[in-house]
Design an enzyme around this catalytic site. Structure first.
Site, PDB file in Angstrom:
ATOM      1  N   SER A 176      73.374  29.922  10.196  1.00  0.00           N
ATOM      2  CA  SER A 176      73.131  30.820   8.837  1.00  0.00           C
ATOM      3  C   SER A 176      72.529  32.390   9.399  1.00  0.00           C
ATOM      4  O   SER A 176      72.855  33.276   8.506  1.00  0.00           O
ATOM      5  CB  SER A 176      72.227  29.962   8.057  1.00  0.00           C
ATOM      6  N   LYS A 219      65.078  38.290   9.026  1.00  0.00           N
ATOM      7  CA  LYS A 219      66.049  37.553   8.388  1.00  0.00           C
ATOM      8  C   LYS A 219      65.422  37.249   6.873  1.00  0.00           C
ATOM      9  O   LYS A 219      64.326  36.949   6.665  1.00  0.00           O
ATOM     10  CB  LYS A 219      66.259  36.120   9.208  1.00  0.00           C
ATOM     11  N   SER A 246      70.733  27.764  13.730  1.00  0.00           N
ATOM     12  CA  SER A 246      70.929  29.098  13.210  1.00  0.00           C
ATOM     13  C   SER A 246      70.403  30.091  13.784  1.00  0.00           C
ATOM     14  O   SER A 246      70.874  31.461  13.346  1.00  0.00           O
ATOM     15  CB  SER A 246      70.426  29.050  11.589  1.00  0.00           C
TER      16      SER A 246
HETATM   17  N1  GLN Z   1      74.800  25.075  10.490  1.00  0.00           N
HETATM   18  C1  GLN Z   1      73.738  24.538  10.201  1.00  0.00           C
HETATM   19  C2  GLN Z   1      73.615  24.107   8.791  1.00  0.00           C
HETATM   20  O1  GLN Z   1      74.426  24.450   8.212  1.00  0.00           O
HETATM   21  C3  GLN Z   1      72.598  25.203  10.756  1.00  0.00           C
HETATM   22  C4  GLN Z   1      71.557  25.742   9.482  1.00  0.00           C
HETATM   23  C5  GLN Z   1      70.193  26.385  10.076  1.00  0.00           C
HETATM   24  O2  GLN Z   1      69.963  26.204  11.339  1.00  0.00           O
HETATM   25  N2  GLN Z   1      69.542  26.777   9.220  1.00  0.00           N
HETATM   26  O3  GLN Z   1      72.684  23.209   8.477  1.00  0.00           O
END
Ligand code: GLN
Length: 507
Positions: free
Chosen positions: A155, A80, A179
């Site tokens: 994400s 990632k 994420s």
């Molecule tokens: N969807 C969550 C957010 O937007 C998760 C983010 C993450 O785990 N990096 O904060």
């Protein structure tokens, strides 16, 4: 399709180790697959064929010389883009870091390289890991391999889609509010968020430091566990890294392959996680999975966790507060982009023009919210209250784990939605995290694995398992057993039903 890309990481590793297949062949097969399908999937932001093949050749040469190598040596790995690496740019999905080259590798990447894994590319993500759909990437969205007009979750949609589309057998992700787990659910893959501090965050571009956790993604529970073992452990570069003798997650997953290991397992179902917004087909798949567990002698216990309903609200104060502070370093001086207003301008005007041009709408929204929540006079009312709620959620978990061994829930309330369907309404994205966020607030481990498809749309549904801190191995043991039951029910492993293989749709 080259057969090498449909092997699990464990199978591919065994073939490489026996000399039947070289790491160069395995790496080449995955790079070819990326060339073939990534125009449609867009899981990758960068590849570096030369560097990847050189790493693969090095592993092959060391093996030929008789060197003892790690179990996953020679297997390709997608990374990632939140993790900094020396071999490719590291952007965290943001224009403000376009082309940025790190002088060092994130600890997890360095550990993976030391174990002989071959990095084959950097994966797409929501900008600075803010999002649930990978639609907030500054470089365009990733498409779900199960249905290309759908989001892959976020994400870490790039890492999940890469694994689902057979572009990589393994990937690294980061999980601040879901994420790793939520994209795993939406793409029919497996992903784990380790215990907070179990895996180093050094070199992971920070979003919210008290929540961020790096972790593994793959198509099977065992593969996820094997990668977890490679990246886990103490790191003196990360002050929150735990100095703990972790048991082997792979051994736990192998132990769980016998479903009779589920006998007597106490599985908690939290009332507050079965929220109104859970899609009927997701709920039905979840209930079928619980029935499979009960049939093996597991005991289902209903759990009341009264403060979980405030988790999303607390998270969306804590995260923006920490993010606003972490992102202050993108100031046009230290990293990446610099935009000078015409005629030069003051330091402030350069900073402001740079951040205006380099950051996307969701990132700006959270910086503004976080700066406000931390400001004098509001700090106690917002950030302080959210931290108190966080403590209450931790107590709810402690109460729950006094009664059960693991907690189970749908990983996400819905299956993958259509690109653009949320129409830029951030609340709809935020609510998709309601089931994953509590684990981050409490620092406990979580695992998502596919349990079937939803009746209304045929898209994958994920089961989330959570355990007390330090008990990650428990998730792999139970997860492997459930994975086996699902494969027996379906007559094939879940990943083998992916459209990318069956040609039903998608890639
Ligand atoms: N969807 C969550 C957010 O937007 C998760 C983010 C993450 O785990 N990096 O904060």
């Amino acid at each position: 399709m080259n057969d090498l890309i449909t092997l699990t990481a464990a199978e591919l590793a065994a073939k490489i180790s026996s000399g039947e297949v070289s790491s160069v062949e395995a790496t080449r097969a995955h790079l070819d697959r990326i060339a073939e399908v990534d125009g449609a999937v867009h899981a990758f932001l960068a590849t570096n064929e030369e560097a990847s093949l050189a790493a693969a050749r090095d592993i092959d040469a060391r093996r030929a010389a008789g060197e003892a190598l790690g179990e996953l040596a020679g297997v390709p790995l997608a990374v990632k883009d939140v993790l900094v690496t020396t071999d490719m740019p590291s952007t965290s999905g943001s224009k403000i870091l376009e082309g940025y080259r790190s002088p060092f590798d994130a600890t997890t990447v360095a550990k993976a390289r030391a174990a002989g894994l071959v990095s084959i590319g950097k994966t797409n993500m929501d900008e600075f890991a803010m999002g649930s759909a990978t639609e907030n990437s500054a470089y365009g969205p990733t498409h779900n391999p199960w249905s290309l007009d759908r989001v892959p979750g976020g994400s870490g949609g790039g890492s999940a889609a890469a694994v689902a589309a057979f572009e990589a057998p393994l990937a690294l992700g980061s999980d601040t509010g879901g994420s790793i787990r939520q994209p795993a659910a939406l793409t029919g893959t497996v992903g784990a968020k380790p215990t907070y501090g179990g895996v180093s965050r050094y070199g992971a571009i920070a979003l919210a430091s008290s929540l961020d956790q790096v972790g593994p993604c793959a198509r099977t529970v065992l593969d996820t566990a094997l990668l977890h073992d490679v990246i886990a452990g103490h790191d003196r570069h990360d002050s929150t890294s735990l100095d703990f003798a972790w048991p082997s997650m792979a051994a736990a997953a192998r132990g769980g392959v016998d479903p009779s290991s589920l006998k007597g397992l106490r599985v908690g179902v939290v009332k507050q996680l079965m929220i109104d917004g859970v899609q009927p087909g997701v709920k039905a798949s979840f209930e079928q999975a619980l029935a499979l567990l009960t049939a093996q002698g597991a005991e289902i216990v209903e759990i009341d966790a009264p403060h979980f309903e405030y988790a999303v609200a607390a998270y969306y104060l804590i995260l923006p507060s920490e993010a606003s502070s972490n992102l202050a370093k993108y100031d046009s001086v230290r990293f990446g982009l610099r935009v000078a207003p015409e005629g030069g301008g003051t330091v402030e005007s350069v900073m402001s023009a740079t951040r205006e041009a380099g950051l996307g709408a969701e990132v700006k929204r959270r910086i503004i919210l976080g700066t406000y929540a931390l400001s004098a006079g509001y700090y106690d009312a917002y950030y302080g209250s959210a931290q108190k709620v966080r403590t209450l959620i931790q107590r709810d978990f402690a109460n729950a784990f006094a009664q059960v061994d693991v907690i189970a829930s749908p990983t996400a309330p819905t299956t993958a939605w259509k690109l653009g369907e949320h129409g830029g309404d951030p609340m709809q994205d935020y609510l998709n995290d309601a089931t994953t966020i509590p684990a981050n607030l409490a620092g406990i481990p979580g695992l998502s694995l596919p349990i079937g498809t939803a009746s209304e749309d045929g898209l994958p549904v994920g089961l989330q398992l959570m355990a007390p801190a330090f008990e990650d191995a428990r998730l792999y043991r139970a997860g492997a057993a459930i994975e086996r039951l699902i494969a027996e029910r379906d007559g094939a492993p879940f990943w083998a039903q992916a459209p990318a293989l069956t040609g039903k749709a998608g890639a």
